[in-house]
Design a protein around this motif. Structure first.
Motif, mmCIF file in Angstrom:
data_model
loop_
_atom_site.group_PDB
_atom_site.id
_atom_site.type_symbol
_atom_site.label_atom_id
_atom_site.label_comp_id
_atom_site.label_asym_id
_atom_site.label_seq_id
_atom_site.Cartn_x
_atom_site.Cartn_y
_atom_site.Cartn_z
ATOM 1 N N TRP A 19 0.905 -1.155 -0.008
ATOM 2 C CA TRP A 19 0.100 -0.075 0.086
ATOM 3 C C TRP A 19 0.820 1.244 -0.041
ATOM 4 N N THR A 20 2.055 1.305 0.688
ATOM 5 C CA THR A 20 2.874 2.443 0.391
ATOM 6 C C THR A 20 3.400 2.495 -1.139
ATOM 7 N N ASN A 21 3.705 1.507 -1.890
ATOM 8 C CA ASN A 21 4.039 1.700 -3.113
ATOM 9 C C ASN A 21 2.787 2.095 -4.037
ATOM 10 N N ARG A 22 1.619 1.719 -3.613
ATOM 11 C CA ARG A 22 0.553 2.483 -4.017
ATOM 12 C C ARG A 22 0.166 3.818 -4.010
ATOM 13 N N VAL A 23 0.344 4.110 -2.689
ATOM 14 C CA VAL A 23 0.373 5.426 -2.236
ATOM 15 C C VAL A 23 1.456 6.157 -2.956
ATOM 16 N N THR A 24 2.730 6.061 -3.025
ATOM 17 C CA THR A 24 3.720 6.568 -3.811
ATOM 18 C C THR A 24 3.402 6.976 -5.009
ATOM 19 N N ARG A 25 2.763 5.763 -5.820
ATOM 20 C CA ARG A 25 2.522 6.016 -7.294
ATOM 21 C C ARG A 25 1.384 7.288 -7.299
ATOM 22 N N TRP A 26 0.395 7.247 -6.402
ATOM 23 C CA TRP A 26 -0.644 8.416 -6.409
ATOM 24 C C TRP A 26 0.241 9.542 -6.015
ATOM 25 N N ILE A 27 0.976 9.782 -5.215
ATOM 26 C CA ILE A 27 1.758 11.044 -4.988
ATOM 27 C C ILE A 27 2.391 11.599 -6.029
ATOM 28 N N GLU A 28 3.405 10.490 -6.791
ATOM 29 C CA GLU A 28 3.870 10.946 -8.396
ATOM 30 C C GLU A 28 3.022 11.515 -9.017
ATOM 31 N N GLN A 29 1.889 10.785 -9.323
ATOM 32 C CA GLN A 29 0.780 11.439 -10.112
ATOM 33 C C GLN A 29 0.091 12.777 -9.571
ATOM 34 N N HIS A 30 0.069 12.761 -8.522
ATOM 35 C CA HIS A 30 -0.603 14.113 -7.768
ATOM 36 C C HIS A 30 0.430 15.244 -8.366
ATOM 37 N N PHE A 31 1.684 15.258 -7.748
ATOM 38 C CA PHE A 31 2.535 16.175 -8.259
ATOM 39 C C PHE A 31 2.799 16.314 -9.884
ATOM 40 N N ALA A 32 2.808 15.536 -10.618
ATOM 41 C CA ALA A 32 2.831 15.590 -11.791
ATOM 42 C C ALA A 32 1.823 16.489 -12.445
ATOM 43 N N THR A 33 0.560 16.615 -11.910
ATOM 44 C CA THR A 33 -0.568 17.053 -12.683
ATOM 45 C C THR A 33 -1.185 18.330 -11.684
ATOM 46 N N LEU A 34 -0.428 18.498 -10.826
ATOM 47 C CA LEU A 34 -0.867 19.467 -9.527
ATOM 48 C C LEU A 34 -0.908 20.847 -10.108
ATOM 49 N N ARG A 35 -0.180 21.289 -11.152
ATOM 50 C CA ARG A 35 -0.261 22.562 -11.977
ATOM 51 C C ARG A 35 -1.439 22.699 -12.867
ATOM 52 N N ASP A 36 -2.201 21.549 -13.063
ATOM 53 C CA ASP A 36 -3.248 21.673 -13.939
ATOM 54 C C ASP A 36 -4.508 21.785 -13.122
ATOM 55 N N LYS A 37 -4.244 21.620 -11.596
ATOM 56 C CA LYS A 37 -5.565 21.767 -11.039
ATOM 57 C C LYS A 37 -5.887 23.259 -10.377
ATOM 58 N N PRO A 38 -7.213 23.347 -10.051
ATOM 59 C CA PRO A 38 -7.464 24.670 -9.309
ATOM 60 C C PRO A 38 -6.731 24.614 -8.006
ATOM 61 N N VAL A 39 -6.309 25.924 -7.559
ATOM 62 C CA VAL A 39 -5.518 25.882 -6.432
ATOM 63 C C VAL A 39 -6.288 25.728 -5.365
ATOM 64 N N ARG A 40 -7.298 26.494 -5.097
ATOM 65 C CA ARG A 40 -8.210 26.609 -4.276
ATOM 66 C C ARG A 40 -9.267 25.445 -4.377
ATOM 67 N N ALA A 41 -9.715 24.789 -3.292
ATOM 68 C CA ALA A 41 -10.642 23.972 -3.351
ATOM 69 C C ALA A 41 -12.375 24.333 -4.006
ATOM 70 N N GLN A 42 -12.674 23.841 -5.193
ATOM 71 C CA GLN A 42 -13.843 24.263 -5.569
ATOM 72 C C GLN A 42 -15.005 23.430 -4.925
ATOM 73 N N THR A 43 -15.465 23.634 -4.027
ATOM 74 C CA THR A 43 -16.406 23.008 -3.349
ATOM 75 C C THR A 43 -17.370 23.873 -2.450
ATOM 76 N N GLU A 44 -18.522 23.432 -2.091
ATOM 77 C CA GLU A 44 -19.510 23.978 -1.296
ATOM 78 C C GLU A 44 -19.404 23.607 0.047
ATOM 79 N N ILE A 45 -19.497 24.439 1.010
ATOM 80 C CA ILE A 45 -19.564 24.001 2.454
ATOM 81 C C ILE A 45 -20.328 22.903 2.717
ATOM 82 N N GLY A 46 -20.024 21.806 3.492
ATOM 83 C CA GLY A 46 -20.924 20.768 3.664
ATOM 84 C C GLY A 46 -20.935 19.525 2.762
#
Length: 465
Positions: A9-36
């Motif tokens: 599971w740490t290997n799985r999480v590491t792959r997620w983290i790598e992908q997260h940082f690889a695509t982070l620049r393309d995501k909205p910076v602030r959470a686009q969600t409503e309260i609740g």
């Protein structure tokens, strides 16, 4: 889940983290969600039976990433940064696995001794004198509370802890209005009270006025009050204000006041010799706090409190019942005696990894870039007639207003900021300065580039138009 499943599971999480940082620049910076909205996606009741990790991980990927404001996004220009350099992240993973409780030397010798060495490495990096010791706190708020409690005990002859403050007289703490609200809260928690935190006027450069400070102390003594301490500021949260330290410290010494310097954000830049003018005289303070988790790359939480004489704070905070004694030991350092919490994490490990993985020069280069790019952005906005720079850049922070002809600059700036943060490409925040609503910009994310900062100019001017 068993320890034997951990690697999978740490290997799985590491792959997620790598992908997260690889695509982070393309995501909205602030959470686009409503309260609740996030809470509504979670079950209302806890599970009676174990849930398999595949389901748990799938739910994480489905719910959490889109509900997070991304503090590690390279276009996060709000508040102050809260960084997580890769080397620091790796150290945190090891810290989590070791899971030491580092309250005493004997409960984790390596944690205590590495912490002592890391404090001294940073002391050298910032050119503070030999003799300064220190402790890693969770945040600047805790370091400030420790300093305020020390002021209280010192001013009462170290009787406050035993007898309380009743009948002691009114203790007075002095600062300017540019300090962080954590100073106010520390006075609440320490029992000193908001009314006894004296906010001293500032001059045109937003530095505490020494004459006004001296007048306030003199008036308090005449009224029978007890001046206890002075809180100074290098790099205030609102506009980056920096007190002129030497004349203020001279007054504190003459009046026998304990001094605490809040350099939570700007302190990291003091590893660069060319920026140290902003805290000239810091070596004469009794207590100094800065946060490596803001601008130096360490994961939150990691706040350094330097102490000229650690024994004064240890006398204030130290409590050693029999069950926390180390039998057959000479006098040793137990860092829980320097802080409010008894329990402590192994925070020094991430500093050890971080400083070695990038070197001081690598860390300096990032800070220098952030300062230079911020000044460049400020200059570009200053050149536009529909924007007004309200406070010049202090290191990597400046403020501005949107001032279209014929409009209300407060309302126009608030509306522009709302559009910017709803857009999602960058994230900025606001402050009130001299009664005006202004927009803050500060650069400092660990992987921020010049292009990211210049993107801020494009987004700001596009959405203003």
């Amino acid at each position: 889940m068993k320890y034997s499943d951990y690697a999978q599971w740490t290997n799985r999480v590491t792959r997620w983290i790598e992908q997260h940082f690889a695509t982070l620049r393309d995501k909205p910076v602030r959470a686009q969600t409503e309260i609740g909205a996030i809470a509504a996606r979670l079950p209302a009741h806890p599970p009676e039976q174990a849930v398999d990790m595949e389901t748990i991980m799938a739910d994480f990927e489905r719910i959490v990433p889109d509900g997070i404001t991304h503090w590690q996004h390279p276009r996060f220009f709000a508040y102050f940064p809260s960084n997580a350099a890769p080397a620091s992240m790796i150290a945190e993973q090891l810290t989590n696995a070791i899971a030491s409780q580092c309250m005493l030397w004997q409960t984790s010798p390596a944690a205590t001794e590495i912490e002592q060495v890391m404090i001294d490495w940073l002391r050298q990096a910032m050119d503070l004198p030999e003799g300064f010791k220190g402790v890693i706190q969770d945040s600047a708020s805790s370091a400030t509370l420790s300093a305020i409690l020390t002021m209280r005990e010192r001013a009462t002859g170290f009787t406050g802890n035993d007898k309380g403050l009743s009948g002691q007289g009114r203790l007075r703490i002095y600062c300017s209005a540019q300090v962080h609200s954590s100073i106010d809260k520390a006075c609440w928690v320490a029992g000193i009270g908001q009314d006894n935190l004296v906010k001293i006027p500032t001059n045109d450069a937003f530095e505490m006025d020494p004459t006004a400070l001296q007048d306030a102390i003199t008036a308090d003594r005449a009224a029978g009050h007890i001046p206890a301490g002075l809180v100074l500021c290098t790099g205030g949260t609102s506009i980056g204000a920096c007190d002129d330290l030497p004349p203020l410290i001279a007054i504190a010494k003459a009046e026998d006041l304990y001094t605490h310097l809040d350099a939570a954000w700007a302190g990291s830049a003091m590893i660069c010799p060319e920026f140290r003018d902003v805290w000239r005289g810091a070596e004469d303070c009794d207590s100094i706090v800065f946060n490596p988790h803001k601008w130096l790359g360490a994961n939150f939480d990691c706040s350094i409190q330097f102490l000229k004489d650690a024994n004064i704070q240890r006398r204030t905070m130290g409590l050693r019942p029999s069950y926390l004694e180390t039998p057959q030991a000479q006098e040793i350092t137990n860092f829980n005696e320097w802080t409010v919490p008894l329990g402590r994490r192994f925070r020094a490990l991430k500093l050890w990894f971080l400083i070695r993985a990038y070197g001081l020069e690598g860390l300096r280069s990032r800070i220098r870039n952030h300062v230079a790019w911020t000044k460049e952005l400020e200059s570009k906005l200053r050149a536009r007639p529909d924007f007004t720079i309200t406070t010049d850049s202090r290191l990597a922070l400046f403020t501005f207003q949107y001032t279209p002809k014929g409009g209300d600059p407060n309302a126009a700036s608030a509306e522009l900021l709302q559009r910017i943060n709803d857009d999602g490409r960058i994230y900025l925040t606001q402050t009130l300065h001299q009664g005006q609503y202004v927009i803050r910009f500060t650069a400092g994310q660990f992987d921020c580039t010049r292009d990211d900062v210049m993107t801020a100019y494009d987004v700001i001017t596009e959405l203003a138009a």
